[in-house]
Design an enzyme around this catalytic site. Structure first.
Site, PDB file in Angstrom:
ATOM      1  N   GLU A  90       0.830  -1.198   0.000  1.00 10.85           N
ATOM      2  CA  GLU A  90       0.000   0.000   0.000  1.00 10.85           C
ATOM      3  C   GLU A  90       0.864   1.248   0.000  1.00 10.85           C
ATOM      4  O   GLU A  90       2.038   1.207   0.387  1.00 10.85           O
ATOM      5  CB  GLU A  90      -0.921   0.015   1.222  1.00 10.85           C
ATOM      6  CG  GLU A  90      -0.193   0.101   2.542  1.00 10.85           C
ATOM      7  CD  GLU A  90      -1.091  -0.050   3.752  1.00 10.85           C
ATOM      8  OE1 GLU A  90      -2.315   0.146   3.640  1.00 10.85           O
ATOM      9  OE2 GLU A  90      -0.561  -0.361   4.827  1.00 10.85           O
ATOM     10  N   LYS A 102      -6.136   9.233   7.724  1.00 12.07           N
ATOM     11  CA  LYS A 102      -5.060   8.650   6.927  1.00 12.07           C
ATOM     12  C   LYS A 102      -5.704   7.788   5.846  1.00 12.07           C
ATOM     13  O   LYS A 102      -6.621   7.014   6.129  1.00 12.07           O
ATOM     14  CB  LYS A 102      -4.166   7.788   7.817  1.00 12.07           C
ATOM     15  CG  LYS A 102      -3.042   7.091   7.086  1.00 12.07           C
ATOM     16  CD  LYS A 102      -2.203   6.312   8.093  1.00 12.07           C
ATOM     17  CE  LYS A 102      -1.108   5.538   7.459  1.00 12.07           C
ATOM     18  NZ  LYS A 102      -0.299   4.839   8.455  1.00 12.07           N
TER      19      LYS A 102
END
Length: 174
Positions: A90, A102
């Site tokens: 990721e 986030k």
């Protein structure tokens, strides 16, 4: 003529975005934590949660490798799950300290390997009271048309184990 072109262009873009939004699926869950939102955010905002998971969830996570970056926006992290054949990579795309949000974009692995074209994780820390907060996550994903009959979904059990670990860690150390 330019106004007509602009209008047609706007309508086409709106239709394209609308189609993509309708195709996106979402999984949302919340965990209440008996710890201040500032402490929860500090653990989750960069690599703190990943490092905690690597140390404490050895039965779930084999390794966590930072491929690029220092935990800020643009950081790329590869998490290899036990028994070591499955991994997920990721990229952190948003870290908002004001909103305590986030966002990470999946690059490879998980449902991207078997039918999803987009996978994003949004983590939000919500202050409930001075010593209590909520960890809210939303997994957004889009299934490729040719895989829609199989209805692939992201694996959230390991994500939930990671969030549960952070909850226990924060409550124990608060």
């Amino acid at each position: 003529m330019l106004k007509q072109f602009s209008l047609v262009f706007f309508v086409l873009i709106a239709c394209y975005v609308g189609v993509n939004v309708r195709e996106s699926k979402h999984i949302t869950k919340e965990f209440e934590v008996n710890a201040p939102a500032s402490e929860v955010w500090e653990l989750c905002r960069s690599l703190g949660l990943k490092n905690l998971v690597a140390r404490k969830l050895k039965n779930v996570v084999q390794s966590v490798q930072v491929l690029k970056g220092d935990g800020g926006v643009g950081t790329v992290v590869k998490t290899t799950l036990v028994p070591g054949i499955s991994s997920y990579t990721e990229k952190f795309t948003v870290i908002d300290d004001q909103k305590r949000v986030k966002v990470a974009q999946g690059l490879e692995g998980d449902c991207l390997a078997f039918g999803c074209s987009v996978l994003n994780l949004r983590l939000e820390i919500i202050e409930k009271s001075q010593n209590s907060s909520i960890i809210k996550y939303t997994v957004s994903y889009t299934v490729k048309k040719e895989f829609q009959a199989k209805d692939p979904k992201p694996t959230i059990q390991k994500l939930e184990a990671m969030i549960q670990l952070s909850k226990e860690y924060l409550e124990r150390n608060n």
